[in-house]
Scaffold this motif. Structure first.
Motif, short mmCIF file in Angstrom:
data_model
loop_
_atom_site.label_atom_id
_atom_site.label_comp_id
_atom_site.label_asym_id
_atom_site.label_seq_id
_atom_site.Cartn_x
_atom_site.Cartn_y
_atom_site.Cartn_z
N MET A 8 0.84 -1.20 0.00
CA MET A 8 0.00 0.00 0.00
C MET A 8 0.88 1.25 0.00
O MET A 8 2.03 1.22 0.39
CB MET A 8 -0.92 0.01 1.23
N SER A 9 0.31 2.36 -0.44
CA SER A 9 1.08 3.60 -0.54
C SER A 9 0.88 4.51 0.67
O SER A 9 1.13 5.69 0.59
CB SER A 9 0.67 4.35 -1.81
N ARG B 191 -7.59 10.96 -4.90
CA ARG B 191 -7.10 10.88 -6.29
C ARG B 191 -5.86 10.00 -6.41
O ARG B 191 -5.73 9.23 -7.36
CB ARG B 191 -6.81 12.28 -6.82
N ASP B 192 -4.94 10.11 -5.46
CA ASP B 192 -3.66 9.40 -5.56
C ASP B 192 -3.64 8.09 -4.78
O ASP B 192 -2.60 7.45 -4.68
CB ASP B 192 -2.53 10.30 -5.07
N LEU B 193 -4.78 7.69 -4.22
CA LEU B 193 -4.84 6.43 -3.48
C LEU B 193 -5.21 5.28 -4.40
O LEU B 193 -5.88 5.45 -5.42
CB LEU B 193 -5.87 6.52 -2.36
N THR B 194 -4.79 4.09 -4.04
CA THR B 194 -5.18 2.89 -4.77
C THR B 194 -6.47 2.34 -4.19
O THR B 194 -6.91 2.74 -3.10
CB THR B 194 -4.10 1.80 -4.68
N ALA B 195 -7.07 1.39 -4.90
CA ALA B 195 -8.28 0.74 -4.39
C ALA B 195 -7.99 0.04 -3.06
O ALA B 195 -8.82 0.08 -2.14
CB ALA B 195 -8.81 -0.25 -5.42
N ASP B 196 -6.81 -0.59 -2.95
CA ASP B 196 -6.46 -1.27 -1.70
C ASP B 196 -6.31 -0.28 -0.55
O ASP B 196 -6.68 -0.58 0.59
CB ASP B 196 -5.16 -2.07 -1.87
N ASP B 197 -5.76 0.90 -0.83
CA ASP B 197 -5.64 1.93 0.20
C ASP B 197 -7.02 2.30 0.74
O ASP B 197 -7.24 2.40 1.95
CB ASP B 197 -4.98 3.19 -0.37
N TRP C 202 -13.32 9.66 -7.84
CA TRP C 202 -12.03 8.97 -7.75
C TRP C 202 -12.19 7.66 -6.99
O TRP C 202 -11.71 6.60 -7.43
CB TRP C 202 -10.99 9.84 -7.04
N LYS D 143 -12.32 3.64 -8.75
CA LYS D 143 -11.22 2.75 -8.38
C LYS D 143 -11.73 1.47 -7.72
O LYS D 143 -11.11 0.42 -7.83
CB LYS D 143 -10.24 3.47 -7.45
#
Length: 309
Positions: free
Chosen positions: A1-2, A12-18, A175, A179
């Motif tokens: 994860m980020s 906007r900058d997060l992933t689906a997992d985040d 967003w 995602k």
């Protein structure tokens, strides 16, 4: 994860997992809130500063309660911010930062204000709404509410109706929903839709009946004439004639469709009173999730030794 930076600016900058991780953490916080003693020690010894340059009683209360339930020291600098408007945002942030703040909750009329502040402070900055950019806290509670009612996002048809031009929570929702696998459609007056909206991965409609056909979820925006002019929208009467969510419009959606609104709601403008008072309208569920989501944001920032992108 980020989740490896100190600040939380938006979805906007997060992933689906985040996003899923945040929602799962919020579900845990809801369990904490269901106990007789709602106190948790996760932010004990930490300082949270509320810095709102725009009014929002609901959002401010949610952040305040979240910080208190996690045992943080809370200081509301909102009045000081208004008294010191001649002082730059960076200077105000550094003032708070040098006094030992661990978190700054910022709501500001300028898009990008949270990122600007974060560059000049050591404290973690949480974006509580910046201009017409994003409102991640409100979006996350919307996503949590949808998850609780629908179980999953994949294959859901979600329709956002209203003022997409000025609604920052709608941008965050777009967003997040895209995602997570939802089909997102938007509908509203042509003057209140972003010209390049379809590049966001959504379908755009000017006829709301076509948009809500077989919809699972309908999200409405708050209409604010004070942020518009006659070129955007001649009157609220014209808006509600074509875009208000009422029982006739809901006939085009699925029978178990849910209706949501970020609040505060204007009865019979965005949504008819009969729909507001019906089981399909789940605004109270959204309010119920507001504190848990903010608690999750605080908790994740404190655990990661940094924050969200």
């Amino acid at each position: 994860m980020s989740l490896n930076r100190k600040d939380f600016f938006g979805l906007r900058d997060l992933t689906a997992d985040d996003i899923r991780y945040i929602l799962t953490t919020a579900e845990t916080m809801k369990y904490v809130l269901s106990q007789k003693s709602k106190k948790s020690p996760h932010l004990q010894g930490k300082s949270v500063i509320i810095l709102f340059y725009e009014k929002s009683a609901r959002a401010k209360l949610a952040y305040e309660l979240a910080a208190q339930h996690l045992s943080a020291n809370l200081v509301d600098m909102t009045n000081s911010a208004h008294d010191m408007e001649q002082e730059s945002l960076q200077d105000m942030g550094q003032l708070v930062d040098q006094m030992g703040a661990d978190f700054i909750i910022l709501r500001h009329p300028m898009a990008g204000a949270a990122r600007l502040l974060a560059k000049c402070v050591n404290a973690s900055v949480i974006n509580a709404g910046d201009g017409y950019n994003e409102n991640p806290g409100q979006s996350l509670l919307d996503l949590l509410t949808i998850k609780e009612r629908k179980g999953n996002f994949t294959g859901l048809k979600v329709v956002i109706v209203g003022d997409l031009l000025h609604s920052r929570v709608s941008k965050s929702n777009i967003w997040g929903l895209t995602k997570l696998g939802a089909e997102v459609c938007v509908a509203g007056p042509p003057t209140l839709l972003l010209p390049e909206m379809e590049k966001f991965g959504v379908r755009m409609y000017y006829d709301v009946k076509q948009a809500v056909q077989d919809a699972d979820v309908i999200l409405t925006t708050r209409m604010r004439l004070e942020t518009q002019n006659k070129m955007n929208l001649p009157s609220l009467d014209e808006y509600k004639r074509f875009f208000r969510i009422d029982e006739n419009l809901l006939q085009y959606a699925k029978k178990d469709a849910i209706v949501m609104h970020p609040g505060p709601i204007q009865r019979d403008i965005e949504i008819s009173s009969s729909v507001i008072d019906s089981p399909q309208c789940i605004i109270n569920d959204q309010i119920g999730n507001s504190v848990a989501v903010r608690m999750a944001m605080f908790y994740i920032l404190s655990q990661m030794g940094g924050g969200l992108l």
